[in-house]
Design a protein around this motif. Sequence first.
Motif, PDB file in Angstrom:
ATOM      1  N   LYS A  21       0.828  -1.204   0.000  1.00 48.96           N
ATOM      2  CA  LYS A  21       0.000   0.000   0.000  1.00 48.96           C
ATOM      3  C   LYS A  21       0.863   1.255   0.000  1.00 48.96           C
ATOM      4  CE  LYS A  21      -4.280  -0.564  -0.311  1.00 48.96           C
ATOM      5  NZ  LYS A  21      -4.963  -0.047  -1.464  1.00 48.96           N
ATOM      6  N   TYR A  22       1.960   1.225   0.790  1.00 52.31           N
ATOM      7  CA  TYR A  22       2.819   2.411   0.842  1.00 52.31           C
ATOM      8  C   TYR A  22       3.461   2.689  -0.504  1.00 52.31           C
ATOM      9  CZ  TYR A  22       2.237   4.565   5.218  1.00 52.31           C
ATOM     10  OH  TYR A  22       1.678   5.313   6.215  1.00 52.31           O
ATOM     11  N   GLU A  24       1.918   2.305  -3.330  1.00 50.25           N
ATOM     12  CA  GLU A  24       0.877   3.048  -4.061  1.00 50.25           C
ATOM     13  C   GLU A  24       0.807   4.499  -3.579  1.00 50.25           C
ATOM     14  OE1 GLU A  24      -2.985   1.216  -3.896  1.00 50.25           O
ATOM     15  OE2 GLU A  24      -2.134  -0.734  -4.400  1.00 50.25           O
ATOM     16  N   ILE A  25       0.856   4.670  -2.230  1.00 47.10           N
ATOM     17  CA  ILE A  25       0.746   6.019  -1.661  1.00 47.10           C
ATOM     18  C   ILE A  25       1.894   6.894  -2.144  1.00 47.10           C
ATOM     19  CG2 ILE A  25       0.896   7.322   0.507  1.00 47.10           C
ATOM     20  CD1 ILE A  25      -0.573   4.958   1.818  1.00 47.10           C
ATOM     21  N   ASP A  28       1.370   7.860  -5.721  1.00 51.92           N
ATOM     22  CA  ASP A  28       0.287   8.857  -5.838  1.00 51.92           C
ATOM     23  C   ASP A  28       0.794  10.249  -5.455  1.00 51.92           C
ATOM     24  OD1 ASP A  28      -1.778   7.368  -6.792  1.00 51.92           O
ATOM     25  OD2 ASP A  28      -2.655   6.871  -4.849  1.00 51.92           O
ATOM     26  N   ILE A  29       1.499  10.327  -4.311  1.00 57.31           N
ATOM     27  CA  ILE A  29       1.926  11.637  -3.814  1.00 57.31           C
ATOM     28  C   ILE A  29       3.006  12.241  -4.720  1.00 57.31           C
ATOM     29  CG2 ILE A  29       3.055  12.835  -1.888  1.00 57.31           C
ATOM     30  CD1 ILE A  29       1.492  10.995  -0.018  1.00 57.31           C
ATOM     31  N   VAL A 144       7.222  14.542   3.984  1.00 55.28           N
ATOM     32  CA  VAL A 144       6.434  14.747   5.211  1.00 55.28           C
ATOM     33  C   VAL A 144       5.027  14.183   5.014  1.00 55.28           C
ATOM     34  CG1 VAL A 144       5.414  16.504   6.707  1.00 55.28           C
ATOM     35  CG2 VAL A 144       7.784  16.716   5.986  1.00 55.28           C
ATOM     36  N   ARG A 145       4.496  14.340   3.809  1.00 54.87           N
ATOM     37  CA  ARG A 145       3.163  13.798   3.531  1.00 54.87           C
ATOM     38  C   ARG A 145       3.173  12.274   3.503  1.00 54.87           C
ATOM     39  NH1 ARG A 145      -0.054  16.825  -1.276  1.00 54.87           N
ATOM     40  NH2 ARG A 145       0.725  18.902  -0.893  1.00 54.87           N
ATOM     41  N   ILE A 146       4.255  11.716   2.961  1.00 54.10           N
ATOM     42  CA  ILE A 146       4.314  10.258   2.800  1.00 54.10           C
ATOM     43  C   ILE A 146       4.450   9.567   4.160  1.00 54.10           C
ATOM     44  CG2 ILE A 146       5.795   8.389   1.962  1.00 54.10           C
ATOM     45  CD1 ILE A 146       6.377  10.240  -0.494  1.00 54.10           C
ATOM     46  N   ALA A 147       5.290  10.101   5.024  1.00 54.81           N
ATOM     47  CA  ALA A 147       5.554   9.441   6.315  1.00 54.81           C
ATOM     48  C   ALA A 147       4.248   9.229   7.073  1.00 54.81           C
ATOM     49  CB  ALA A 147       6.494  10.308   7.135  1.00 54.81           C
ATOM     50  N   PRO A 148       4.087   8.082   7.741  1.00 56.65           N
ATOM     51  CA  PRO A 148       2.851   7.840   8.487  1.00 56.65           C
ATOM     52  C   PRO A 148       2.639   8.958   9.508  1.00 56.65           C
ATOM     53  CG  PRO A 148       4.233   5.897   8.489  1.00 56.65           C
ATOM     54  CD  PRO A 148       5.044   6.990   7.898  1.00 56.65           C
ATOM     55  N   GLU A 149       1.374   9.301   9.731  1.00 54.29           N
ATOM     56  CA  GLU A 149       1.115  10.402  10.640  1.00 54.29           C
ATOM     57  C   GLU A 149       1.473  10.004  12.062  1.00 54.29           C
ATOM     58  OE1 GLU A 149      -2.750  11.705  11.118  1.00 54.29           O
ATOM     59  OE2 GLU A 149      -2.126  13.759  11.475  1.00 54.29           O
ATOM     60  N   GLY A 150       1.940  10.952  12.821  1.00 56.11           N
ATOM     61  CA  GLY A 150       2.327  10.632  14.189  1.00 56.11           C
ATOM     62  C   GLY A 150       3.826  10.402  14.303  1.00 56.11           C
ATOM     63  N   ARG A 152       6.547  12.093  14.219  1.00 57.86           N
ATOM     64  CA  ARG A 152       6.808  13.528  14.161  1.00 57.86           C
ATOM     65  C   ARG A 152       8.246  13.909  14.469  1.00 57.86           C
ATOM     66  NH1 ARG A 152       0.944  15.559  16.191  1.00 57.86           N
ATOM     67  NH2 ARG A 152      -0.014  15.126  14.201  1.00 57.86           N
TER      68      ARG A 152
ATOM     69  N   HIS B  83      -3.079  13.145   5.883  1.00 57.97           N
ATOM     70  CA  HIS B  83      -2.871  11.703   5.805  1.00 57.97           C
ATOM     71  C   HIS B  83      -4.176  10.920   5.763  1.00 57.97           C
ATOM     72  CE1 HIS B  83       0.778  13.440   7.382  1.00 57.97           C
ATOM     73  NE2 HIS B  83       1.417  12.375   6.949  1.00 57.97           N
ATOM     74  N   VAL B 112      -2.979  10.190  16.634  1.00 62.86           N
ATOM     75  CA  VAL B 112      -1.969   9.701  15.687  1.00 62.86           C
ATOM     76  C   VAL B 112      -0.970   8.746  16.327  1.00 62.86           C
ATOM     77  CG1 VAL B 112      -2.048  11.710  14.204  1.00 62.86           C
ATOM     78  CG2 VAL B 112      -0.528  11.686  16.164  1.00 62.86           C
ATOM     79  N   GLY B 113      -0.259   8.046  15.464  1.00 66.85           N
ATOM     80  CA  GLY B 113       0.844   7.209  15.916  1.00 66.85           C
ATOM     81  C   GLY B 113       0.394   5.862  16.423  1.00 66.85           C
ATOM     82  N   ARG B 183      -5.049   3.560   4.419  1.00 69.35           N
ATOM     83  CA  ARG B 183      -4.704   4.910   3.966  1.00 69.35           C
ATOM     84  C   ARG B 183      -4.606   4.889   2.442  1.00 69.35           C
ATOM     85  NH1 ARG B 183       1.016   7.927   4.986  1.00 69.35           N
ATOM     86  NH2 ARG B 183       0.537   9.667   3.622  1.00 69.35           N
ATOM     87  N   SER B 185      -4.527   7.473  -1.074  1.00 67.78           N
ATOM     88  CA  SER B 185      -4.433   8.889  -1.461  1.00 67.78           C
ATOM     89  C   SER B 185      -5.100   9.160  -2.811  1.00 67.78           C
ATOM     90  CB  SER B 185      -2.980   9.355  -1.442  1.00 67.78           C
ATOM     91  OG  SER B 185      -2.177   8.409  -2.055  1.00 67.78           O
TER      92      SER B 185
END
Lengths: 190, 307
Positions: A21-22, A24-25, A28-29, A144-150, A152, B83, B112-113, B183, B185
């Motif tokens: 999935k990543y 594909e993401i 896409d990005i 920054v958009r690609i990295a999983p949220e959270g 940080r 995201h 998140v996380g 997820r 996009s």
Amino acid sequence: MDPMEVFKVEATGQEEFGARKYREIIMDILQDLGLIRSIGRLYVYIDIEKPVFAVRGLLRTGIPPLTVKDVGDVLKVEGGYQIKINDEEHMADLLNVLWDHYGRERVEQPVRDVVIIASDTPPSELVVADLEAEFMQDLTDALVRIAPEGFRNRRNEMAKDSFFFIAAEETLKPELILEVKEKIRSMENA
Amino acid sequence: MLEPVMFTGGVYKHDLVIELVEDLGGYVLQRNVTQSEVILLLLVPTEDQAALQALTGELRGELVRAPLAGTEVAVVTPTLAIHHLPHTACDIAEYLRRHGAKSNMIGLARGVGRDIAQITEYEAGLINEHDAVVFIFGNFAECIRKKESLYRNISVPVVVTGGPEMPASDLPYAFEYVPAVGRISHRARKATEIGTLDRIIAAVARALDRTRAEIAKDPLTTSPPRVMDAVREQVPEVEYSYSPLPIALNLNGVRVKLPFEEYKDAVEAVTFDEGVRLKEIAAIKPSRMKDYILVRILPASETGFVF
């Protein structure tokens, strides 16, 4: 087919789905931001147990800086030079450069797409925009958009022809960075 | 038995539909006028549906079953960042809406996380005011398992969506798990993606059916649409609320979108034909959503009667 020469995504544990999935993401990005043609190779390493997310990419460099003659036609006219703008995208940058170089009083814009300069020196070779710097900014935004949220806590090492990006939930320790770099190196050599 | 249906047709003569539904003893839940088209969410007695069907045919409209009508479903994402939004969350919320539910999108403040995800007491309270909730998680099985803490204390049925296939035993606190979302996009447009949205709707419908079955064991003193009708009639200010749906229906009550302090007494004083006042058969309290009024109808076991 991938537009990149090499595109590998590796995830530890039972996360084949996540890795797929990543992929594909990321496609896409990068496509959304128009960056895909400038990246030659991409290696992504994900360890969700730690958790850490890292990307290393090799860039297809050599984007020349944008000059005045790239954005419009420069003609010699009486008392100076006329620029007929073809690409309005960089209009603001162009005017700023001309103002800086010639002074506001010598730059005139009678219509939207025509600029006249009262000077004997041609403006053709003036640099309007540094596309490489813009590309680097866009690339950081994409990562920054690609990295999983959270995730940080981030570190981004940008070089002229490559980059290394790492993001994690916990503090990024030097040992962890070294370990991930080693993993990616082994992906490159595999 | 009232059947939830959705009428779509021209604005011209649509008041005939409203009149017919009221004559049949049904309810108009929502009326949306978009230029020359109108969408009505209706509750119609099952045995009289043929009459409405005939009128719809005459007006060249369309009548479809809206299984989720009269319910409110929360769509929860770990945050409101890029995201998770807009694609997956908006697709799911819009699809729920098309099936008649009132869907509310909620982005958690600190969801998140994997290890750091949290939900606040306020967020949990707000979600508990809905009839069901859909939690949208990502692509990693390990994360989805860990994020159970976000919905462990939610008292309404929780439908969890995520990417990978996972056995139900991995998520004991979820009502159901719908895979192949995760997820994404891009917008859902392929047949398989639309199929996944259908599976989410089916899971939500099953969750609501379970709640309905639970309510049926100890029926409510009166039905929420009846309360809605009475409030609309006796507190006319509600029609001036800026909200697109001034009275939102739940399975066990309604939410009146007027300021609590100002209108609490007016809502409490709403009287039914039988001479019963609303405050005798319902708990009226402040909603977690803005400063709205939350009406929760008491079951027959508490009031001792049903009407």
